[in-house]
Design a protein around this motif. Structure first.
Motif, short mmCIF file in Angstrom:
data_model
loop_
_atom_site.label_atom_id
_atom_site.label_comp_id
_atom_site.label_asym_id
_atom_site.label_seq_id
_atom_site.Cartn_x
_atom_site.Cartn_y
_atom_site.Cartn_z
N ALA A 63 0.84 -1.20 0.00
CA ALA A 63 0.00 0.00 0.00
C ALA A 63 0.88 1.25 0.00
CB ALA A 63 -0.92 0.01 1.22
N VAL A 64 0.33 2.32 -0.55
CA VAL A 64 0.95 3.65 -0.50
C VAL A 64 -0.16 4.64 -0.17
CG1 VAL A 64 2.23 5.44 -1.72
CG2 VAL A 64 2.68 3.03 -2.23
N HIS A 65 0.07 5.47 0.83
CA HIS A 65 -0.91 6.48 1.25
C HIS A 65 -0.23 7.83 1.44
CE1 HIS A 65 -2.32 2.70 3.55
NE2 HIS A 65 -2.99 2.73 2.41
N ILE A 66 -1.01 8.88 1.33
CA ILE A 66 -0.64 10.19 1.87
C ILE A 66 -1.43 10.36 3.16
CG2 ILE A 66 -0.72 12.69 1.53
CD1 ILE A 66 -0.37 12.20 -1.45
N HIS A 67 -0.72 10.74 4.21
CA HIS A 67 -1.32 10.92 5.53
C HIS A 67 -1.25 12.38 5.96
CE1 HIS A 67 -1.32 6.59 7.04
NE2 HIS A 67 -0.57 6.49 5.95
N GLY B 270 7.43 13.07 12.71
CA GLY B 270 7.50 12.36 13.98
C GLY B 270 6.19 11.93 14.56
N THR B 271 5.09 12.15 13.84
CA THR B 271 3.77 11.75 14.33
C THR B 271 3.07 10.90 13.28
OG1 THR B 271 2.61 13.69 13.42
CG2 THR B 271 3.58 13.91 15.63
N ASN B 272 2.19 10.01 13.74
CA ASN B 272 1.34 9.24 12.85
C ASN B 272 -0.07 9.79 12.91
OD1 ASN B 272 3.35 7.38 12.07
ND2 ASN B 272 3.00 6.14 13.90
N SER B 273 -0.75 9.78 11.77
CA SER B 273 -2.12 10.29 11.77
C SER B 273 -2.92 9.63 10.64
CB SER B 273 -2.12 11.82 11.62
OG SER B 273 -3.41 12.34 11.87
N ILE B 274 -4.11 10.17 10.42
CA ILE B 274 -5.09 9.56 9.52
C ILE B 274 -4.72 9.73 8.05
CG2 ILE B 274 -6.95 9.87 11.20
CD1 ILE B 274 -7.83 12.32 9.69
N HIS B 275 -5.36 8.95 7.20
CA HIS B 275 -5.12 9.03 5.76
C HIS B 275 -5.67 10.34 5.18
CE1 HIS B 275 -4.81 4.39 5.06
NE2 HIS B 275 -4.16 4.78 6.15
N ALA B 276 -4.98 10.83 4.16
CA ALA B 276 -5.49 11.93 3.36
C ALA B 276 -5.88 11.42 1.97
CB ALA B 276 -4.45 13.04 3.23
N ILE C 296 -2.99 11.90 -10.11
CA ILE C 296 -3.42 13.26 -9.85
C ILE C 296 -4.47 13.23 -8.74
CG2 ILE C 296 -4.48 15.35 -10.79
CD1 ILE C 296 -3.62 14.42 -13.57
N TRP C 297 -4.16 13.89 -7.65
CA TRP C 297 -5.10 14.00 -6.54
C TRP C 297 -5.93 15.25 -6.75
CZ3 TRP C 297 -3.21 15.03 -0.82
CH2 TRP C 297 -4.33 14.98 0.05
N GLN D 121 3.58 7.45 2.99
CA GLN D 121 3.99 6.23 3.67
C GLN D 121 3.85 5.05 2.71
OE1 GLN D 121 4.82 6.26 7.28
NE2 GLN D 121 3.84 4.45 8.14
N VAL D 122 4.92 4.25 2.62
CA VAL D 122 4.95 3.08 1.75
C VAL D 122 4.95 1.84 2.64
CG1 VAL D 122 6.22 1.81 -0.01
CG2 VAL D 122 6.19 4.33 -0.04
N HIS D 123 3.97 0.97 2.45
CA HIS D 123 3.84 -0.27 3.23
C HIS D 123 4.21 -1.45 2.35
CE1 HIS D 123 1.25 1.92 6.23
NE2 HIS D 123 0.99 2.65 5.15
#
Length: 217
Positions: free
Chosen positions: A99-103, A108-114, A138-139, A175-177
């Protein structure tokens, strides 16, 4: 007699005015590294990984359909995409991207998906293109996806318009999973790249000011 400001001061003022009033910075980038990942537990720590990647973004505003953020994400050191293998599978090669997401989130912090770009839980970018080591797309506002109930959850995608402020403030990250590190093997904060013309003009102004001050010593 009315004194005049030195010519270099006028030049510097003009440079600063152009830099800060010319408009929004349109280019962004992110360096993707294991060290930037914030692991949720020691078992999720990808520090042993030698992988890396880069991401480049171009923001276009003012269009009839709202802003657009074009992006290209490239991976190195053996990580790859394979659309023939289900990303929701329980097993897969360690180097395969799951998976690949923009958050949303500061360094230094983790948060929700964008934006859900690739893999699980969904691929919400309708313009997504996948090759062996690269993603592009393209977002825009049409990529908003709150699921069937219309209520936003942690893993849903938002309209780009709702993330513009975070983008400009450096509060989005990629983030790349992978199957080896399901919580994240690579991460990179998305940061603004100054427009070359404005940046050079400002640097020239500062250089002139420094040169003049050195001459007076």
């Amino acid at each position: 007699m009315k004194s005049r400001a030195p010519w270099y001061s006028v030049l510097l003022t003009m440079a600063m005015f152009v830099t800060f009033s010319h408009g929004a910075v349109l280019q962004f980038q992110a360096g993707l590294t294991p060290g930037a990942v914030v692991p949720e537990s020691p078992a999720d720590d990808p520090s042993a990984s030698t992988a890396s990647g880069t991401a480049y973004f171009t923001l276009t505003t003012g269009g009839a359909n709202g802003p657009k953020l074009s992006y290209t994400i490239s991976l190195n050191a053996g990580l790859y995409f394979d659309t023939t293998i289900p990303r929701a599978s329980s097993t897969g090669p360690d180097e395969l991207v799951r998976a690949v997401h923009i958050h949303f989130g500061a360094t230094g912090t983790n948060s929700i998906h964008a934006l859900n770009i690739y893999g699980v839980p969904r691929e919400d970018d309708a313009e997504l293109t996948v090759s062996l080591n690269n993603l592009s797309g393209i977002w825009d506002d049409s990529d908003e996806n709150f699921g069937a109930d219309g209520v936003r959850e942690m893993g849903d995608s938002v309209a780009l318009s709702d993330a513009i402020t975070a983008l400009q403030n450096g509060e989005l990250y990629v983030q790349v999973h992978t199957f080896a590190y399901r919580q994240g093997e690579l991460r990179g904060q998305i940061i603004a790249v100054p427009e070359p013309s404005s940046a050079c003009f400002t640097l020239f102004g500062f250089s002139v000011l420094l040169f003049n001050r050195t001459r007076k010593r």
